[in-house]
Design a protein around this motif. Structure first.
Motif, PDB file in Angstrom:
ATOM      1  N   GLN A 173       0.830  -1.208   0.000  1.00  0.00           N
ATOM      2  CA  GLN A 173       0.000   0.000   0.000  1.00  0.00           C
ATOM      3  C   GLN A 173       0.865   1.258   0.000  1.00  0.00           C
ATOM      4  N   LEU A 174       1.959   1.237   0.767  1.00  0.00           N
ATOM      5  CA  LEU A 174       2.831   2.409   0.806  1.00  0.00           C
ATOM      6  C   LEU A 174       3.498   2.650  -0.544  1.00  0.00           C
TER       7      LEU A 174
ATOM      8  N   GLY B 102       2.943   6.539  -4.190  1.00  0.00           N
ATOM      9  CA  GLY B 102       3.572   7.274  -5.283  1.00  0.00           C
ATOM     10  C   GLY B 102       2.549   7.872  -6.236  1.00  0.00           C
ATOM     11  N   ALA B 103       1.420   7.196  -6.428  1.00  0.00           N
ATOM     12  CA  ALA B 103       0.372   7.728  -7.306  1.00  0.00           C
ATOM     13  C   ALA B 103      -0.195   9.028  -6.748  1.00  0.00           C
TER      14      ALA B 103
ATOM     15  N   ARG C 190       1.390  16.813 -10.628  1.00  0.00           N
ATOM     16  CA  ARG C 190       0.751  17.253 -11.876  1.00  0.00           C
ATOM     17  C   ARG C 190       0.034  18.589 -11.743  1.00  0.00           C
ATOM     18  N   ILE C 191      -0.344  18.953 -10.519  1.00  0.00           N
ATOM     19  CA  ILE C 191      -1.085  20.210 -10.355  1.00  0.00           C
ATOM     20  C   ILE C 191      -0.156  21.404 -10.184  1.00  0.00           C
TER      21      ILE C 191
END
Length: 198
Positions: free
Chosen positions: A13-14, A18-19, A26-27
């Motif tokens: 899960q960790l 990264g996603a 991206r923002i």
């Protein structure tokens, strides 16, 4: 104590976090890449500092830090002034334009989190902050920490998570929740690069 399978799932899960960091990246506006955002975030969090301290916090070489600093200085987001204690050194300060940029980055990341976690309750967001604070506290400052002796020797660990001190909540995401963006600037992106061996 958690079981080995739970730690294996936690590791999976960790790695997927990264996603989340990629989405936050991206923002960022085109003129403020990740390294620049990290410089502004650290100066906003810790205040004015020497380049050497910034390099330590970024966990990158001085040459990489210099490039990031040059980029933000060219845009007028920071100033470099002589260190009164050591004229050979420079102290880095956020300018009003840098503070405005940092607020914009904070707004962007807060809005993204609010959008992505819109179906979470306040209690769930608070629980996530508490657990992430405990996780970070359990690891301490991994930029400076040596490998755990048993890990270095190849022995598996099955640690319990120690109880975090009460003041750790004050460090949770710079005291920012999705529902209260005005309390403090949201950490835009934590530095994730590693120091290159000399």
């Amino acid at each position: 104590m958690a079981k080995q399978a739970q730690f294996e799932e936690l590791a999976r899960q960790l790695s997927a976090v990264g996603a989340v960091k990629r989405d936050l990246g991206r923002i960022l506006p085109p003129e403020c890449p990740t390294g620049s955002a990290a410089v502004l975030t650290l100066l906003g969090r810790h205040g004015s500092m020497r380049m050497s301290k910034l390099a330590e916090l970024l966990a990158v070489d001085m040459s990489v830090t210099s490039r990031h600093v040059a980029h933000v200085a060219e845009r007028g987001w920071i100033e470099r002034s002589a260190d009164p204690a050591d004229k050979r050194s420079r102290i880095l300060h956020l300018t009003p334009a840098g503070e405005a940029t940092l607020l914009d980055l904070s707004r962007r990341s807060t809005e993204l989190l609010a959008e992505r976690l819109g179906d979470w309750s306040d209690e769930e967001v608070d629980q996530l902050i508490r657990l992430m604070t405990r996780l970070r506290d359990s690891f301490g400052d991994c930029r400076a920490a040596a490998p755990h002796p048993r890990l270095a020797a190849g022995t598996a660990l099955a640690p319990s998570i120690p109880k975090a001190p009460a003041e750790a909540m004050d460090r949770a995401m710079d005291k920012t929740t999705v529902t209260s963006a005005a309390r403090a600037p949201t950490p835009v992106l934590e530095p994730t690069t590693t120091r290159t061996p000399a």
